[in-house]
Design a protein around this motif. Sequence first.
Motif, PDB file in Angstrom:
ATOM      1  N   HIS A  12      13.218 -48.389 -36.000  1.00  0.00           N
ATOM      2  CA  HIS A  12      14.568 -47.936 -35.798  1.00  0.00           C
ATOM      3  C   HIS A  12      15.353 -48.708 -34.619  1.00  0.00           C
ATOM      4  O   HIS A  12      16.461 -48.745 -34.392  1.00  0.00           O
ATOM      5  CB  HIS A  12      14.766 -46.664 -35.644  1.00  0.00           C
ATOM      6  CG  HIS A  12      14.201 -45.842 -36.945  1.00  0.00           C
ATOM      7  ND1 HIS A  12      14.628 -46.008 -38.330  1.00  0.00           N
ATOM      8  CD2 HIS A  12      13.277 -44.925 -36.822  1.00  0.00           C
ATOM      9  CE1 HIS A  12      13.677 -45.198 -39.078  1.00  0.00           C
ATOM     10  NE2 HIS A  12      13.273 -44.317 -38.277  1.00  0.00           N
ATOM     11  N   GLY A  13      14.345 -49.584 -33.811  1.00  0.00           N
ATOM     12  CA  GLY A  13      15.025 -50.260 -32.795  1.00  0.00           C
ATOM     13  C   GLY A  13      14.727 -49.724 -31.413  1.00  0.00           C
ATOM     14  O   GLY A  13      15.174 -50.054 -30.435  1.00  0.00           O
ATOM     15  N   ILE A  14      13.712 -48.542 -31.309  1.00  0.00           N
ATOM     16  CA  ILE A  14      13.429 -48.096 -30.154  1.00  0.00           C
ATOM     17  C   ILE A  14      12.290 -49.097 -29.618  1.00  0.00           C
ATOM     18  O   ILE A  14      11.451 -49.472 -30.318  1.00  0.00           O
ATOM     19  CB  ILE A  14      12.702 -46.801 -30.276  1.00  0.00           C
ATOM     20  CG1 ILE A  14      13.652 -45.833 -30.760  1.00  0.00           C
ATOM     21  CG2 ILE A  14      11.799 -46.370 -29.286  1.00  0.00           C
ATOM     22  CD1 ILE A  14      14.850 -45.274 -29.578  1.00  0.00           C
ATOM     23  N   ASP A  15      12.433 -49.472 -28.446  1.00  0.00           N
ATOM     24  CA  ASP A  15      11.490 -50.538 -27.748  1.00  0.00           C
ATOM     25  C   ASP A  15      10.840 -49.932 -26.463  1.00  0.00           C
ATOM     26  O   ASP A  15       9.872 -50.343 -25.840  1.00  0.00           O
ATOM     27  CB  ASP A  15      11.902 -51.790 -27.615  1.00  0.00           C
ATOM     28  CG  ASP A  15      13.033 -52.112 -26.651  1.00  0.00           C
ATOM     29  OD1 ASP A  15      13.283 -51.278 -25.863  1.00  0.00           O
ATOM     30  OD2 ASP A  15      13.750 -52.955 -26.813  1.00  0.00           O
ATOM     31  N   ARG A  16      11.338 -48.523 -26.134  1.00  0.00           N
ATOM     32  CA  ARG A  16      10.835 -48.135 -24.767  1.00  0.00           C
ATOM     33  C   ARG A  16      10.993 -46.494 -25.210  1.00  0.00           C
ATOM     34  O   ARG A  16      11.652 -45.736 -25.251  1.00  0.00           O
ATOM     35  CB  ARG A  16      11.561 -48.214 -23.509  1.00  0.00           C
ATOM     36  CG  ARG A  16      12.959 -48.228 -23.790  1.00  0.00           C
ATOM     37  CD  ARG A  16      13.939 -49.047 -22.720  1.00  0.00           C
ATOM     38  NE  ARG A  16      14.022 -50.425 -23.271  1.00  0.00           N
ATOM     39  CZ  ARG A  16      14.615 -51.532 -22.549  1.00  0.00           C
ATOM     40  NH1 ARG A  16      14.783 -51.426 -21.364  1.00  0.00           N
ATOM     41  NH2 ARG A  16      14.579 -52.578 -23.255  1.00  0.00           N
ATOM     42  N   VAL A  17      10.013 -45.854 -24.634  1.00  0.00           N
ATOM     43  CA  VAL A  17       9.437 -44.479 -24.870  1.00  0.00           C
ATOM     44  C   VAL A  17       8.958 -43.948 -23.389  1.00  0.00           C
ATOM     45  O   VAL A  17       8.224 -44.712 -22.755  1.00  0.00           O
ATOM     46  CB  VAL A  17       8.376 -44.458 -26.000  1.00  0.00           C
ATOM     47  CG1 VAL A  17       7.866 -42.961 -26.022  1.00  0.00           C
ATOM     48  CG2 VAL A  17       8.948 -44.832 -27.372  1.00  0.00           C
ATOM     49  N   ILE A  18       9.435 -42.722 -23.267  1.00  0.00           N
ATOM     50  CA  ILE A  18       8.947 -42.058 -22.056  1.00  0.00           C
ATOM     51  C   ILE A  18       8.131 -40.751 -23.010  1.00  0.00           C
ATOM     52  O   ILE A  18       8.634 -39.876 -23.395  1.00  0.00           O
ATOM     53  CB  ILE A  18       9.914 -41.448 -21.161  1.00  0.00           C
ATOM     54  CG1 ILE A  18      10.835 -42.648 -20.608  1.00  0.00           C
ATOM     55  CG2 ILE A  18       9.296 -40.481 -20.146  1.00  0.00           C
ATOM     56  CD1 ILE A  18      11.883 -42.018 -19.748  1.00  0.00           C
ATOM     57  N   TYR A  19       6.795 -40.721 -22.526  1.00  0.00           N
ATOM     58  CA  TYR A  19       5.977 -39.636 -22.925  1.00  0.00           C
ATOM     59  C   TYR A  19       6.474 -38.388 -22.090  1.00  0.00           C
ATOM     60  O   TYR A  19       5.749 -38.511 -21.063  1.00  0.00           O
ATOM     61  CB  TYR A  19       4.531 -39.846 -23.304  1.00  0.00           C
ATOM     62  CG  TYR A  19       4.224 -40.966 -24.048  1.00  0.00           C
ATOM     63  CD1 TYR A  19       4.609 -40.867 -25.516  1.00  0.00           C
ATOM     64  CD2 TYR A  19       3.519 -41.937 -23.766  1.00  0.00           C
ATOM     65  CE1 TYR A  19       4.370 -41.828 -26.311  1.00  0.00           C
ATOM     66  CE2 TYR A  19       3.069 -42.946 -25.019  1.00  0.00           C
ATOM     67  CZ  TYR A  19       3.461 -43.053 -26.059  1.00  0.00           C
ATOM     68  OH  TYR A  19       3.139 -43.789 -27.029  1.00  0.00           O
ATOM     69  N   VAL A  20       7.123 -37.554 -22.312  1.00  0.00           N
ATOM     70  CA  VAL A  20       7.329 -36.400 -21.446  1.00  0.00           C
ATOM     71  C   VAL A  20       6.200 -35.493 -21.680  1.00  0.00           C
ATOM     72  O   VAL A  20       6.203 -34.538 -22.590  1.00  0.00           O
ATOM     73  CB  VAL A  20       8.712 -35.830 -21.518  1.00  0.00           C
ATOM     74  CG1 VAL A  20       9.134 -34.681 -20.662  1.00  0.00           C
ATOM     75  CG2 VAL A  20       9.654 -36.845 -21.417  1.00  0.00           C
ATOM     76  N   ASN A  21       5.258 -35.521 -20.743  1.00  0.00           N
ATOM     77  CA  ASN A  21       3.980 -34.960 -21.009  1.00  0.00           C
ATOM     78  C   ASN A  21       3.884 -33.593 -20.000  1.00  0.00           C
ATOM     79  O   ASN A  21       4.293 -33.865 -18.811  1.00  0.00           O
ATOM     80  CB  ASN A  21       2.996 -35.941 -20.699  1.00  0.00           C
ATOM     81  CG  ASN A  21       1.700 -35.356 -20.632  1.00  0.00           C
ATOM     82  OD1 ASN A  21       1.312 -34.410 -21.690  1.00  0.00           O
ATOM     83  ND2 ASN A  21       0.778 -35.698 -19.855  1.00  0.00           N
ATOM     84  N   ALA A  22       3.238 -32.667 -20.208  1.00  0.00           N
ATOM     85  CA  ALA A  22       2.981 -31.566 -19.400  1.00  0.00           C
ATOM     86  C   ALA A  22       1.784 -31.049 -19.428  1.00  0.00           C
ATOM     87  O   ALA A  22       1.337 -29.832 -19.207  1.00  0.00           O
ATOM     88  CB  ALA A  22       3.936 -30.412 -19.719  1.00  0.00           C
TER      89      ALA A  22
END
Lengths: 256, 256, 256, 256, 256, 256
Positions: free
Chosen positions: F99-109
């Motif tokens: 869909h055009g996402i090219d950067r992701v933050i894995y908000v991890n806990a």
Amino acid sequence: MYLGDEAWPDLESYFESESIALVPLGSTEQHGPHLPEATDHLIAEAFARAAADRTGYLCTPTINIGVSGHHRQFHGTMWVDPPEFRQYVESMTRNLTSHGIDRVIYVNAHGGNVPHLREVGARLRQAEVAYAIEWMWDESIPELVDDLFEQNGPHGGPKETSMIQYLESDLVHDDRLREAKEGGVPSVDAAGTVRHGSRTFYDAADNTDNGVLGDQTDATAEKGRQLFEAASDQLVYLCEWLADQPFEALLPKEHV
Amino acid sequence: MYLGDEAWPDLESYFESESIALVPLGSTEQHGPHLPEATDHLIAEAFARAAADRTGYLCTPTINIGVSGHHRQFHGTMWVDPPEFRQYVESMTRNLTSHGIDRVIYVNAHGGNVPHLREVGARLRQAEVAYAIEWMWDESIPELVDDLFEQNGPHGGPKETSMIQYLESDLVHDDRLREAKEGGVPSVDAAGTVRHGSRTFYDAADNTDNGVLGDQTDATAEKGRQLFEAASDQLVYLCEWLADQPFEALLPKEHV
Amino acid sequence: MYLGDEAWPDLESYFESESIALVPLGSTEQHGPHLPEATDHLIAEAFARAAADRTGYLCTPTINIGVSGHHRQFHGTMWVDPPEFRQYVESMTRNLTSHGIDRVIYVNAHGGNVPHLREVGARLRQAEVAYAIEWMWDESIPELVDDLFEQNGPHGGPKETSMIQYLESDLVHDDRLREAKEGGVPSVDAAGTVRHGSRTFYDAADNTDNGVLGDQTDATAEKGRQLFEAASDQLVYLCEWLADQPFEALLPKEHV
Amino acid sequence: MYLGDEAWPDLESYFESESIALVPLGSTEQHGPHLPEATDHLIAEAFARAAADRTGYLCTPTINIGVSGHHRQFHGTMWVDPPEFRQYVESMTRNLTSHGIDRVIYVNAHGGNVPHLREVGARLRQAEVAYAIEWMWDESIPELVDDLFEQNGPHGGPKETSMIQYLESDLVHDDRLREAKEGGVPSVDAAGTVRHGSRTFYDAADNTDNGVLGDQTDATAEKGRQLFEAASDQLVYLCEWLADQPFEALLPKEHV
Amino acid sequence: MYLGDEAWPDLESYFESESIALVPLGSTEQHGPHLPEATDHLIAEAFARAAADRTGYLCTPTINIGVSGHHRQFHGTMWVDPPEFRQYVESMTRNLTSHGIDRVIYVNAHGGNVPHLREVGARLRQAEVAYAIEWMWDESIPELVDDLFEQNGPHGGPKETSMIQYLESDLVHDDRLREAKEGGVPSVDAAGTVRHGSRTFYDAADNTDNGVLGDQTDATAEKGRQLFEAASDQLVYLCEWLADQPFEALLPKEHV
Amino acid sequence: MYLGDEAWPDLESYFESESIALVPLGSTEQHGPHLPEATDHLIAEAFARAAADRTGYLCTPTINIGVSGHHRQFHGTMWVDPPEFRQYVESMTRNLTSHGIDRVIYVNAHGGNVPHLREVGARLRQAEVAYAIEWMWDESIPELVDDLFEQNGPHGGPKETSMIQYLESDLVHDDRLREAKEGGVPSVDAAGTVRHGSRTFYDAADNTDNGVLGDQTDATAEKGRQLFEAASDQLVYLCEWLADQPFEALLPKEHV
């Protein structure tokens, strides 16, 4: 005892009485302008051989190529990708148990191997195949490392430089220590790539132009000797602790 | 040039002008009562280093543990299973191409690795990642091997015995050569396990009680020297042939 | 007994008293200008059916598509890659044991399948799931093959040509035998692609322009008949030997 | 045109002008007391050959062993597990494209293969490697099936019985049709194993004691002929539709 | 009982007395212009929580992302590919058994997950690890679904619309129901992509321009309530049936 | 913007103008006698939603089950094994890029997810598919954490307790905080399982009887609020930094 040197009948009595093996693992990867690419596997092998000599436990040949993809931008770095490394180490370890080995120390000298050795070790233990743990020399003597160096690196810093000066002095370019320091960075912190709690870097090249960190001019062969002896002691103690445990005590705890 | 000894900046000019690497691969496995478990990786490393010295091409560190499950019944044999071996070698080779290597000679000294190195090589070539081929010293000088020995083995026979007598004489139990011969079998044929065209054996232990074949008493260090020099010549020629090819000529042929 | 023809209740008594299955495996791949692409699976099936008829042992349907990527440059060659082939064969064999089969003869007629069938067989034996061995007709009668032909091929040569002339004469283009010979090469040696001990080829197309080797003009249906009968005898003997073994005798030997 | 019968040069013109292949896939599995284990692959092959004969399109050899683990309790059922089946079919199909095939009809006669062929087809299409679709004869003529039989099965019922009576009458035990009916169940519904919307069964043996469903006494060879001809027509139409499509029209639609 | 809310000591008594878990699985994928992407996982979670509340059985947190690659052309659809989905679900389920769970209901609300959950369930049952079955709400009340709607969809149709109107009315764009209907198709049949018995489509976008099927204007929250209550009853009954079975009765039947 | 709540047409403008997604990942695992098993995924989701609300960036549904095998001895812990977790996350992330996402933050806990998210992120970046980085709230505010607590844990300690007291106070057993402290250990160091530099433990149960570390009595909802707000700020800054980068700047550096 070094497995590679022995003919098979001469190993029989070892396997009858002992169940420990020390497996050296390193990497072949850039270590800056002053250190050889073999740095990590030379160090791992030296520790494993020394501890085997002192204790009589078995040392195997070395796995020379590890998980070093994060050094890929520098000439000569060799690596396997993480899944392949884990599978190779796991298969090797499982098969080693066919001779009666049930506890293994991965004598490791490369930080990039750590999570993978831990993952393999956890799997083997859970399957009750073997109890295999990772040991890294500098983790065993953190205070001495801190005492000896202001900026210890980690990668290609004075800690590793001293070690190779002591173990394989011909392979160190002593005339490049200043260049190593000036072309690198003092530490990961100094590189400024941990942003708002996230490590935004993946490769060494994201942090350092020449591949190294720390103050290499602080290294000496004498410091290398001190480090080697102190950490070898720790590895010997670890062997002794491990040999003393009943296998059951090394297995996973029961469900509560 | 030995990659392990070099600092990364000193490899730059090599990768600018050359694209060959020699990768030694062996095994750590039983070689009878008289030879060390390291036999195969010692031999592989010796050939790869010698050819690199003579040609100036790059030799990498050695992969010491290969596909030796068929020696599992003898103390100390180490191995990884075939899928893990193939994946490790393939990953290593693919990654080596990141520095400009596009042709690799697997300097191999263990028969059990052959089909796996061929499979990896075929895959890499088909993918046009690299042209990697397997070379085994004794295959390169079949006539000399036949001239020197009546019953050459293969495994742990006089051929390999002579080689280790020449390369690492301290590691050979010369006083056990007769025992080696008498406890083993002259050849696979003599074992009688090829039945009606089918190899009905899988393990060395199916054919031989002490793990070896051939007449070890026929071995001498001088024969080892002759073998080593003759086969080294062949490896040097292979390097030269390979270096002379345009990369396109090494790729798969077009569909008819 | 041919499994494919039977209704399940009619197999019950077989599985109660016997534990052998013959599994034919071939390939679908170019066999030169004169032979059909089905050559290998036709041959495999003919042998397996004949031996089953003569012995009463069970023959399964045929695996028609094998490891033939090295023939990819020629129209119509079908193949699966080695990992997929091994996994398919291993899964099929493991599942066959659910009915009581514990020994399998892979009646194979394609050289490219051999190392993969050996690898699967070794794994199944080691796991004590089944004892499965590979058999190839021409390996069982090497002397007769040598007697009948000067240049036997191997691939698409007079040996295979005679066999199809005997088994499926309509599928041979007898008028192209000279063309087959002249467009191919006499042998792998003649192709000159084994260099300094290294097989520098991967594909058939590296060695031969029309995909075949040997002297096809030397083939006759009568020679095919002799080959078929002689090799069928060998397969029958192998079945009998195998049926006579206690399962324990087929398992891996104990650690020394 | 049947690929297995052809020599490679005779396939050249086909691949130059056409890009369709029909690949028959079946199973080898129990089909009750009256039908042979080959039922599904015989049917698949018959349809694929017939459509190839009528249209001139290419038919390949058959994949005889599919996903039949749910028939494991009955003697003689052969199968591979789903991952291995998918990988084998995917590898075969990918490799077939090397000759110019870009659209494949999986002429399938076994329900257990369907989701796996769909999964493979989706992957190949998404990768733009090939457009491969699954076709099953009874799905193409639902009304005729309904007209001819009260209780059509599905597995081993009158639909499949009629088909084998027509195609391979010698392989049907006509004297067991009543036994087949009485020992089985009329339908899955009748088995009562769909509970509250959940299929609580996994194996055929959960639903039927003799492995079959439906009223086999309703089968005749004449019905088989009608079914075969009607469904063959449908397969021919499908071939024609597929051949008429530009490849682009067969690829996944663009993102909205 | 909802596992996510509990501290571990409070789960002890449950695992001592019960061995069922309800695991909700859905998808995050386009559901037309009127429904939220969360539709399927919201529905799955609602049913699993409700049944757990009514029965006291354990409900786990939800797997929100499933096999939805066939909706890839529409903004926001998230998915994992089938092998990864199966492996994730299988690993999760296997591990759940470490606490004593031996029967699992996959409370599923996404058709695309069905064959994969069936495959995992079959594998786990065959391995005698757990008995895990798939349940989808609309499959449990087919008659009510048929009674309430003329054109029920399936995807994004009035059935799912009613459900979200009832469960999460704020997330439905009621003003777009007509647009949903007019921009989509009434049914897969109406799309005309099942050709001669073959499903020639793979993606939702092959059948419908706006991603949905059915007549959304037929949806009401009241219908949603009826559906929810009726299907919840079925799920409760399924739980009760499952809890009543001895584990042995859930395992695969013996070989005949 | 929360992806789960949106209908697909309403996401179009986001994907046209933005290319960031926040993906919350946690675990479902024991957190001592006082905290719910959902602790980690609740925290991850709260941070990701808050940052999405403040910045307008897209938050996806949560991956609730992670790598928690090291908590297996405690009732209710759910987990997938590391390879399956990595593959699931990698597949999900790759597909999100459609869909055009090219950067992701894995908000991890969850600490146990970290090396696996790093491994996936490194692979995706190297393949130039996406730039995905891992963020954990407590790593972003180390000084505040140190200021607020003497013994912060890590697992199930006052840090996490405060957070849940603030976010979901009903789920904390405040009356068990002393019990939590007294039944656990102050820190990993205090457990004494790091021996001679080697972590000789694999499971939480090797270190702590009740599964937790630290001084839970030091927790308050007010501290939770401070932590949440401070770390949310950091996550917002990270989003802004990431959005400001050209994609090229996020890719791996060139070879030197």
